[in-house]
Design a protein around this motif. Structure first.
Motif, PDB file in Angstrom:
ATOM      1  N   ILE A   1       0.814  -1.213   0.000  1.00  0.00           N
ATOM      2  CA  ILE A   1       0.000   0.000   0.000  1.00  0.00           C
ATOM      3  C   ILE A   1       0.856   1.276   0.000  1.00  0.00           C
ATOM      4  N   PRO A   2       1.891   1.410   0.839  1.00  0.00           N
ATOM      5  CA  PRO A   2       2.670   2.663   0.821  1.00  0.00           C
ATOM      6  C   PRO A   2       3.278   3.009  -0.537  1.00  0.00           C
ATOM      7  N   PRO A   3       3.956   2.070  -1.240  1.00  0.00           N
ATOM      8  CA  PRO A   3       4.493   2.468  -2.554  1.00  0.00           C
ATOM      9  C   PRO A   3       3.407   2.791  -3.573  1.00  0.00           C
ATOM     10  N   LEU A   4       2.279   2.099  -3.506  1.00  0.00           N
ATOM     11  CA  LEU A   4       1.186   2.400  -4.427  1.00  0.00           C
ATOM     12  C   LEU A   4       0.568   3.768  -4.123  1.00  0.00           C
ATOM     13  N   TYR A   5       0.471   4.109  -2.849  1.00  0.00           N
ATOM     14  CA  TYR A   5      -0.018   5.437  -2.482  1.00  0.00           C
ATOM     15  C   TYR A   5       0.886   6.517  -3.072  1.00  0.00           C
ATOM     16  N   ARG A   6       2.204   6.294  -3.011  1.00  0.00           N
ATOM     17  CA  ARG A   6       3.130   7.272  -3.582  1.00  0.00           C
ATOM     18  C   ARG A   6       2.946   7.393  -5.095  1.00  0.00           C
ATOM     19  N   MET A   7       2.711   6.268  -5.765  1.00  0.00           N
ATOM     20  CA  MET A   7       2.485   6.309  -7.214  1.00  0.00           C
ATOM     21  C   MET A   7       1.245   7.142  -7.547  1.00  0.00           C
ATOM     22  N   LEU A   8       0.183   6.959  -6.769  1.00  0.00           N
ATOM     23  CA  LEU A   8      -1.025   7.742  -6.997  1.00  0.00           C
ATOM     24  C   LEU A   8      -0.781   9.220  -6.708  1.00  0.00           C
ATOM     25  N   ARG A   9      -0.085   9.474  -5.633  1.00  0.00           N
ATOM     26  CA  ARG A   9       0.159  10.867  -5.229  1.00  0.00           C
ATOM     27  C   ARG A   9       1.033  11.596  -6.245  1.00  0.00           C
ATOM     28  N   GLU A  10       2.020  10.878  -6.785  1.00  0.00           N
ATOM     29  CA  GLU A  10       2.931  11.473  -7.774  1.00  0.00           C
ATOM     30  C   GLU A  10       2.372  11.406  -9.184  1.00  0.00           C
ATOM     31  N   LYS A  11       1.137  10.871  -9.307  1.00  0.00           N
ATOM     32  CA  LYS A  11       0.442  10.763 -10.590  1.00  0.00           C
ATOM     33  C   LYS A  11       1.197   9.916 -11.618  1.00  0.00           C
TER      34      LYS A  11
END
Length: 378
Positions: free
Chosen positions: A330-340
């Motif tokens: 979840i944390p790396p995927l959250y970063r991917m979403l946040r960084e678009k």
């Protein structure tokens, strides 16, 4: 509280049930703001997993607001917004420490499998999140705190609970690498996200196979894949072998046991002699290259007649499978979403109130109204 409960085969309904309470020091109670229906929920809806009992609360994809905390929960406070991974993990056992949270040894001591919300007594006997409230055990580990400066919409955050980790783990576990040709079986929510992530990991070619026209159109439009309807081609396996010059490097099966049944499979499944359809596995064995990899992501039952073991063995095929360990993904995927770097909310087609959950299951299960992903709001 109100909750969606299983009432029998293809029969779910909203009922009044007792509010959950803190049972252990590391429990928490959240007020559910969003939940969703997963393809895995349909296995229970269709009665394909006999451990589901009448009155059980369904759902394993949930986000919400912290309402109450046990004395042992140390990094959360009332009012925090949290994503709840579908799998329940203690964070301390050897499997959790190895990054296999979906096989946690502590959260399910009654069976040789891990635990999940809303997935019957077989998977730990934990109530699901298609409800107004949810008890979250092992809350220190089985939660992801959403930062206060978050700008991602709740509907997209909800995909972090299961759908996105499942797709991400699928391409990672399958070993997708730059230059690969990847065939994805199924263009439901998981298949569509898997296609996106295959591109993100450097695939040179991504091919989608399905038989639902609107899903294939969605895959082509949003993911720029080559799309094939297996019901419109006499021998799709042969065609794709030719198209890919020997087969795909990686085939990812996002269908599982809810695929298209043969008449024999229907009878065998009804008699509990078969764990569901096996068409996707047969297709995967036909379109993978020699020395390639097949990843089974769609969930399967126990027994299968006519499994193409010899074909896989003789061609040095690597077969991988399992339940995704969502928690640490979840944390790396959250970063991917946040960084678009990743856009995932284009799979969401329906948002309904929890009171409409019975209709939501009907349109999702029977592919009505162009349905791909349904979100429920209490």
């Amino acid at each position: 509280m109100k909750a969606l409960t299983y009432q029998g085969i293809m029969n779910v309904g909203i009922t009044h049930v007792q509010d959950p309470v803190i049972q252990a020091q590391d429990d928490m109670i959240i007020r559910v703001t969003h939940s969703s229906i997963c393809g895995s929920d349909l296995h229970f809806y269709y009665g394909m997993i006999p451990s589901m009992e009448k009155g059980f609360i369904l759902g394993h994809e949930t986000i919400g607001i912290v309402e109450d905390l046990g004395a042992g929960v140390h990094h959360l406070k009332k009012g925090d917004k949290v994503v709840i991974p579908y799998c329940i993990a203690c964070g301390q056992c050897s499997f959790c420490q190895e990054g296999l949270e979906s096989q946690c040894d502590v959260s399910n001591r009654e069976a040789e499998v891990g635990s999940a919300f809303g997935c019957s007594r077989l998977f730990g006997d934990y109530d699901g999140g298609q409800a107004e409230l949810l008890r979250v055990p092992f809350a220190n580990y089985t939660s992801f705190l959403i930062p206060q400066d978050n700008e991602i919409a709740d509907e997209e955050l909800l995909l972090l609970t299961d759908a996105l980790p499942t797709a991400y783990w699928s391409v990672l576990h399958a070993g997708v690498k730059p230059g690969d040709t990847v065939i994805v079986l199924g263009s439901g929510p998981i298949g569509l996200l898997t296609q996106k992530l295959a591109w993100l990991l450097g695939a040179e070619r991504v091919i989608a196979i399905d038989h639902v026209p609107y899903r294939l159109e969605h895959a082509q439009r949003t993911n720029k894949v080559e799309a094939f309807n297996f019901k419109e081609v006499d021998d799709l396996g042969l065609l794709l072998k030719e198209e890919t010059r020997g087969g795909a490097d990686v085939v990812i099966d996002c269908v599982g046991m809810n695929g298209v049944f043969t008449p024999l499979e229907l009878v065998q499944t009804a008699l509990m002699l078969q764990g569901g359809a096996m068409g996707a596995i047969r297709m995967a064995s036909q379109v993978v290259r020699k020395g390639g990899t097949i990843q089974l992501t769609g969930i399967y039952g126990i027994r299968y007649q006519g499994f193409p073991l010899g074909d896989l063995f003789s061609r040095n095929i690597t077969l991988k499978m399992g339940l995704n360990p969502a928690t640490h993904l979840i944390p790396p995927l959250y970063r991917m979403l946040r960084e678009k770097k990743l856009v995932a909310n284009d799979i969401i087609t329906h948002q309904l109130g929890l009171k409409e959950a019975e209709r939501a299951y009907d349109i999702f299960a029977h592919k009505k109204e162009g349905c791909i992903k349904v979100i429920l709001k209490p």
